[in-house]
Design a protein around this motif. Structure first.
Motif, PDB file in Angstrom:
ATOM      1  N   TYR A  46      21.755 -43.125 -48.821  1.00 46.84           N
ATOM      2  CA  TYR A  46      21.138 -43.909 -48.544  1.00 46.84           C
ATOM      3  C   TYR A  46      22.174 -45.008 -47.343  1.00 46.84           C
ATOM      4  O   TYR A  46      21.929 -45.527 -46.885  1.00 46.84           O
ATOM      5  CB  TYR A  46      22.067 -45.017 -49.274  1.00 46.84           C
ATOM      6  CG  TYR A  46      21.758 -46.380 -48.904  1.00 46.84           C
ATOM      7  CD1 TYR A  46      20.401 -46.551 -49.146  1.00 46.84           C
ATOM      8  CD2 TYR A  46      22.407 -47.773 -48.832  1.00 46.84           C
ATOM      9  CE1 TYR A  46      20.036 -48.594 -48.837  1.00 46.84           C
ATOM     10  CE2 TYR A  46      22.410 -48.940 -48.143  1.00 46.84           C
ATOM     11  CZ  TYR A  46      21.078 -49.548 -48.757  1.00 46.84           C
ATOM     12  OH  TYR A  46      20.482 -50.217 -48.558  1.00 46.84           O
ATOM     13  N   GLU A  47      24.290 -44.545 -47.641  1.00 51.21           N
ATOM     14  CA  GLU A  47      24.131 -44.865 -46.288  1.00 51.21           C
ATOM     15  C   GLU A  47      23.865 -43.881 -44.818  1.00 51.21           C
ATOM     16  O   GLU A  47      23.914 -44.679 -43.426  1.00 51.21           O
ATOM     17  CB  GLU A  47      25.782 -44.467 -46.566  1.00 51.21           C
ATOM     18  CG  GLU A  47      26.298 -45.566 -47.411  1.00 51.21           C
ATOM     19  CD  GLU A  47      26.878 -46.885 -46.795  1.00 51.21           C
ATOM     20  OE1 GLU A  47      26.718 -46.957 -45.896  1.00 51.21           O
ATOM     21  OE2 GLU A  47      26.768 -48.129 -48.060  1.00 51.21           O
ATOM     22  N   TYR A  48      24.084 -43.103 -44.535  1.00 51.39           N
ATOM     23  CA  TYR A  48      22.862 -42.302 -43.393  1.00 51.39           C
ATOM     24  C   TYR A  48      21.874 -43.162 -42.822  1.00 51.39           C
ATOM     25  O   TYR A  48      21.559 -44.023 -41.926  1.00 51.39           O
ATOM     26  CB  TYR A  48      22.682 -41.051 -43.834  1.00 51.39           C
ATOM     27  CG  TYR A  48      21.709 -40.543 -43.057  1.00 51.39           C
ATOM     28  CD1 TYR A  48      23.126 -39.783 -41.473  1.00 51.39           C
ATOM     29  CD2 TYR A  48      20.829 -40.013 -42.572  1.00 51.39           C
ATOM     30  CE1 TYR A  48      21.470 -39.754 -40.371  1.00 51.39           C
ATOM     31  CE2 TYR A  48      20.151 -39.410 -41.400  1.00 51.39           C
ATOM     32  CZ  TYR A  48      20.908 -39.488 -40.223  1.00 51.39           C
ATOM     33  OH  TYR A  48      20.213 -39.208 -39.435  1.00 51.39           O
ATOM     34  N   LYS A  50      21.004 -46.098 -43.995  1.00 52.74           N
ATOM     35  CA  LYS A  50      21.056 -47.596 -43.640  1.00 52.74           C
ATOM     36  C   LYS A  50      21.947 -47.963 -42.603  1.00 52.74           C
ATOM     37  O   LYS A  50      22.135 -48.848 -40.890  1.00 52.74           O
ATOM     38  CB  LYS A  50      22.230 -47.935 -44.643  1.00 52.74           C
ATOM     39  CG  LYS A  50      22.291 -49.743 -44.470  1.00 52.74           C
ATOM     40  CD  LYS A  50      21.150 -50.204 -44.792  1.00 52.74           C
ATOM     41  CE  LYS A  50      20.780 -51.814 -45.277  1.00 52.74           C
ATOM     42  NZ  LYS A  50      19.580 -52.778 -45.031  1.00 52.74           N
ATOM     43  N   SER A  51      22.499 -46.794 -41.953  1.00 48.54           N
ATOM     44  CA  SER A  51      23.814 -46.732 -40.722  1.00 48.54           C
ATOM     45  C   SER A  51      22.622 -46.592 -39.264  1.00 48.54           C
ATOM     46  O   SER A  51      23.587 -46.558 -38.029  1.00 48.54           O
ATOM     47  CB  SER A  51      24.782 -46.281 -40.264  1.00 48.54           C
ATOM     48  OG  SER A  51      24.740 -44.918 -41.259  1.00 48.54           O
ATOM     49  N   ALA A  52      22.184 -45.371 -39.417  1.00 46.82           N
ATOM     50  CA  ALA A  52      21.477 -45.518 -38.090  1.00 46.82           C
ATOM     51  C   ALA A  52      20.799 -46.255 -37.068  1.00 46.82           C
ATOM     52  O   ALA A  52      20.630 -45.457 -35.813  1.00 46.82           O
ATOM     53  CB  ALA A  52      19.986 -44.568 -39.142  1.00 46.82           C
ATOM     54  N   GLU A  53      20.664 -47.352 -36.915  1.00 51.33           N
ATOM     55  CA  GLU A  53      20.220 -48.220 -36.606  1.00 51.33           C
ATOM     56  C   GLU A  53      21.477 -48.554 -35.894  1.00 51.33           C
ATOM     57  O   GLU A  53      21.115 -48.833 -34.363  1.00 51.33           O
ATOM     58  CB  GLU A  53      19.367 -49.499 -37.085  1.00 51.33           C
ATOM     59  CG  GLU A  53      19.120 -50.023 -35.908  1.00 51.33           C
ATOM     60  CD  GLU A  53      18.258 -51.379 -36.204  1.00 51.33           C
ATOM     61  OE1 GLU A  53      17.974 -52.198 -36.316  1.00 51.33           O
ATOM     62  OE2 GLU A  53      18.588 -51.775 -37.712  1.00 51.33           O
ATOM     63  N   ALA A  54      22.425 -49.419 -36.457  1.00 52.90           N
ATOM     64  CA  ALA A  54      24.228 -49.143 -35.783  1.00 52.90           C
ATOM     65  C   ALA A  54      23.819 -48.676 -34.767  1.00 52.90           C
ATOM     66  O   ALA A  54      25.285 -48.400 -33.895  1.00 52.90           O
ATOM     67  CB  ALA A  54      24.468 -49.672 -36.990  1.00 52.90           C
ATOM     68  N   LYS A  55      24.367 -46.864 -34.831  1.00 53.43           N
ATOM     69  CA  LYS A  55      24.133 -45.847 -34.260  1.00 53.43           C
ATOM     70  C   LYS A  55      23.700 -45.462 -32.960  1.00 53.43           C
ATOM     71  O   LYS A  55      23.678 -44.376 -32.149  1.00 53.43           O
ATOM     72  CB  LYS A  55      23.694 -44.446 -35.144  1.00 53.43           C
ATOM     73  CG  LYS A  55      25.736 -44.408 -36.515  1.00 53.43           C
ATOM     74  CD  LYS A  55      24.997 -42.882 -36.941  1.00 53.43           C
ATOM     75  CE  LYS A  55      25.789 -43.060 -37.938  1.00 53.43           C
ATOM     76  NZ  LYS A  55      26.166 -41.147 -38.645  1.00 53.43           N
TER      77      LYS A  55
END
Length: 170
Positions: A46-48, A50-55
């Motif tokens: 979930y964290e991966y 969810k954070s993909a756009e911010a990366k």
């Protein structure tokens, strides 16, 4: 250059996912590769996603076998394109994964390539990114020209030496 996330459910998928990474490198596309099990570590997954756009990921390539939930769950969380690679397996030779990835519910699309289609997943990701990158678009056109040339050389060789000799040299 925009990034592509490459995620797989198991290291047994590395051979196929490595082809995706190799192809992205050929086109000069930055990527991040990792192994995450959607079933065994849902919090990490979930964290991966969810954070993909911010990366600054613009596309995720997700490979999975059997129930193959990884690509669909990425698509449910990540708002940009997800390309699923169904992995061949020992039981149903990847057909189970293919059906799982391609049969997403309305509103959660996953672009799906052939079973074990790592290279094509990367080419599709490159084509998506090339819609706003003229330099990458030219690299794709050059790659297409290289493929054409390769086929033409094989046809010339076949014509020159005949099929029996061609087969011997394969």
């Amino acid at each position: 250059m925009p990034k592509v996330g490459i995620v797989m459910g198991s290291d047994s998928d590395m051979k196929v996912m490595g082809k995706a990474a190799d192809m992205l490198e050929k086109f000069g596309i930055d990527y991040e590769m990792t192994i995450i099990s959607a079933h065994r570590e849902p919090d990490v997954f979930y964290e991966y996603a969810k954070s993909a756009e911010a990366k600054d990921f613009k596309v995720i390539i997700a490979g999975a076998g059997m129930a193959a939930h990884l690509p669909g769950m990425c698509a449910a969380i990540f708002p940009m394109p997800v390309i699923g690679i169904p992995m061949s397996g020992k039981n149903l030779e990847g057909v189970d994964a293919l059906y799982s990835i391609v049969q997403m519910p309305p509103g959660i699309p996953v672009a799906t390539v052939a079973i074990d289609g790592g290279a094509n997943a990367a080419i599709l990701a490159a084509k998506i990114l090339a819609t706003s990158d003229p330099e990458l678009l030219q690299k794709l056109k050059d790659y297409t020209a290289e493929m054409k040339e390769t086929v033409q050389k094989k046809a010339e060789k076949l014509e020159k030496i005949g099929h029996k000799e061609y087969i011997k040299q394969m």
